[in-house]
Design a protein around this motif. Structure first.
Motif, PDB file in Angstrom:
ATOM      1  N   CYS A  84       0.840  -1.194   0.000  1.00 15.72           N
ATOM      2  CA  CYS A  84       0.000   0.000   0.000  1.00 15.72           C
ATOM      3  C   CYS A  84       0.881   1.253   0.000  1.00 15.72           C
ATOM      4  N   SER A  86       0.050   4.132   1.018  1.00 11.63           N
ATOM      5  CA  SER A  86      -0.184   4.966   2.201  1.00 11.63           C
ATOM      6  C   SER A  86       0.418   4.386   3.465  1.00 11.63           C
ATOM      7  N   CYS A  87       0.079   3.115   3.762  1.00 11.39           N
ATOM      8  CA  CYS A  87       0.514   2.564   5.049  1.00 11.39           C
ATOM      9  C   CYS A  87       1.672   1.575   4.910  1.00 11.39           C
ATOM     10  N   CYS A 105      -4.322  -0.422   0.061  1.00  9.86           N
ATOM     11  CA  CYS A 105      -5.048  -1.514   0.668  1.00  9.86           C
ATOM     12  C   CYS A 105      -6.505  -1.055   0.889  1.00  9.86           C
ATOM     13  N   CYS A 108      -7.063   1.819   3.503  1.00 10.90           N
ATOM     14  CA  CYS A 108      -6.617   3.154   3.073  1.00 10.90           C
ATOM     15  C   CYS A 108      -7.495   3.672   1.945  1.00 10.90           C
TER      16      CYS A 108
HETATM   17 ZN   LIG Z   1      -2.915   0.974   3.437  1.00  8.63          ZN
END
Ligand SMILES: [Zn+2]
Length: 116
Positions: A84, A86-87, A105, A108
């Protein structure tokens, strides 16, 4: 992600990339060659305009998809594919199978959609 899986996704993405490239080029070409003067009738003109618009819209969304596919291919090559953006967590395998060019994911993605 192991190499084999990575390569398999890479192949799928490359195929998609080629299809999209072909399709985008084709639509740009047919959008340009539709000639308004061939339709002197007002109704036909509207149809031509409509066709041009929808071709343009389709090619815009395809271009967008193409960008995402190409970006995913880069991530296959640098090994960050499947994570992902973002995370940094692993993206669900089923989600990747369905949409290999996904960037986030599910958790997110939902946050992003809620924020927009
Ligand atoms: Zn994520």
């Amino acid at each position: 992600m192991d190499r084999k899986r990575l390569q398999r996704f890479g192949k799928r993405l490359e195929t998609r990339q080629q299809e999209l490239r072909r399709s985008v080029t084709q639509k740009q070409w047919s959008g340009r060659t539709i000639d308004d003067t061939l339709a002197p009738d007002v109704i036909d003109r509207a149809a031509v305009t409509y066709t041009k618009d929808s071709l343009f819209r389709q090619s815009t969304s395809e271009r967008h998809l193409l960008e995402m596919v190409e970006e995913s291919l880069l991530r296959v090559r640098n090994g960050s594919f499947g994570r992902c953006l973002s995370c940094g967590g692993e993206i669900n395998a089923k989600r990747l199978e369905a949409v290999p060019w996904t960037r986030h994911c599910i958790a997110c993605q939902e946050k992003i959609e809620q924020a927009s």
